[in-house]
Motif scaffolding. Structure first.
Motif, PDB file in Angstrom:
ATOM      1  N   SER A   5      23.191 -23.158   1.760  1.00 57.58           N
ATOM      2  CA  SER A   5      24.459 -23.654   1.590  1.00 57.58           C
ATOM      3  C   SER A   5      24.857 -24.905   2.655  1.00 57.58           C
ATOM      4  O   SER A   5      25.462 -24.604   3.459  1.00 57.58           O
ATOM      5  N   PRO A   7      26.535 -28.153   3.887  1.00 61.99           N
ATOM      6  CA  PRO A   7      27.723 -28.701   3.455  1.00 61.99           C
ATOM      7  C   PRO A   7      27.395 -29.984   2.529  1.00 61.99           C
ATOM      8  O   PRO A   7      26.349 -30.665   3.079  1.00 61.99           O
ATOM      9  N   PRO A   8      28.439 -30.455   1.667  1.00 62.92           N
ATOM     10  CA  PRO A   8      28.308 -31.817   0.979  1.00 62.92           C
ATOM     11  C   PRO A   8      28.168 -32.921   2.059  1.00 62.92           C
ATOM     12  O   PRO A   8      28.728 -32.847   3.204  1.00 62.92           O
ATOM     13  N   GLY A   9      27.266 -34.058   1.852  1.00 64.29           N
ATOM     14  CA  GLY A   9      27.168 -35.043   2.302  1.00 64.29           C
ATOM     15  C   GLY A   9      26.103 -34.965   3.598  1.00 64.29           C
ATOM     16  O   GLY A   9      26.013 -35.930   4.330  1.00 64.29           O
ATOM     17  N   LEU A  11      21.983 -33.593   4.645  1.00 64.00           N
ATOM     18  CA  LEU A  11      20.681 -33.540   4.427  1.00 64.00           C
ATOM     19  C   LEU A  11      19.694 -33.071   5.423  1.00 64.00           C
ATOM     20  O   LEU A  11      19.955 -33.322   6.570  1.00 64.00           O
ATOM     21  N   TYR A  47      20.577 -31.259  10.529  1.00 60.21           N
ATOM     22  CA  TYR A  47      20.553 -32.011   9.364  1.00 60.21           C
ATOM     23  C   TYR A  47      21.384 -33.218   9.942  1.00 60.21           C
ATOM     24  O   TYR A  47      21.747 -33.546  10.838  1.00 60.21           O
ATOM     25  N   ARG A  49      23.671 -36.936   8.444  1.00 60.95           N
ATOM     26  CA  ARG A  49      24.688 -37.498   7.155  1.00 60.95           C
ATOM     27  C   ARG A  49      24.101 -38.492   6.357  1.00 60.95           C
ATOM     28  O   ARG A  49      23.031 -39.157   6.847  1.00 60.95           O
ATOM     29  N   VAL A  50      24.202 -38.343   4.976  1.00 50.10           N
ATOM     30  CA  VAL A  50      23.484 -39.237   3.830  1.00 50.10           C
ATOM     31  C   VAL A  50      23.679 -40.825   4.328  1.00 50.10           C
ATOM     32  O   VAL A  50      22.972 -41.349   4.437  1.00 50.10           O
TER      33      VAL A  50
END
Length: 73
Positions: A5, A7-9, A11, A47, A49-50
Motif C-alpha cells: 500500500s 501512498p499515491p505519487g 514509487l 521510496y 516522488r514521481v
C-alpha cells in the motif's frame, strides 16, 4: 518485495527504474550522487516522488573521471 500500500505519487526503487528505463542500481547511484532524493521509506526500502524521478531522468548527469564516453565511430 514491493510495497503493498504505497501512498499515491510515490514509487519504489524498482518502479522508478522501470519508469526511467534503467536498473535499480542506477536509481541508487542517482541518490548517492545527489541527482535524486528519497521521499521516505526505510534505508532498505526507500521510496521516491514521481515528479522527482521524472526530473532526475531528464537531468544532465555529471560525468565521473574514468567514465566511458560515447562509443567511437
Amino acid at each position: 518485495m514491493e510495497h503493498i500500500s504505497l501512498p499515491p505519487g510515490l514509487l519504489t526503487t524498482s518502479m522508478a527504474a522501470r519508469l526511467c528505463g534503467v536498473t535499480p542500481a542506477t536509481i541508487r547511484d542517482w541518490v548517492r550522487r545527489g541527482i535524486l532524493t528519497r521521499a521516505g521509506g526505510t534505508p532498505r526500502r526507500p521510496y521516491y516522488r514521481v515528479s522527482d524521478v521524472v526530473t532526475a531522468k531528464s537531468t544532465a548527469k555529471p560525468s565521473r573521471p574514468g567514465q566511458r564516453g560515447p562509443a567511437a565511430a
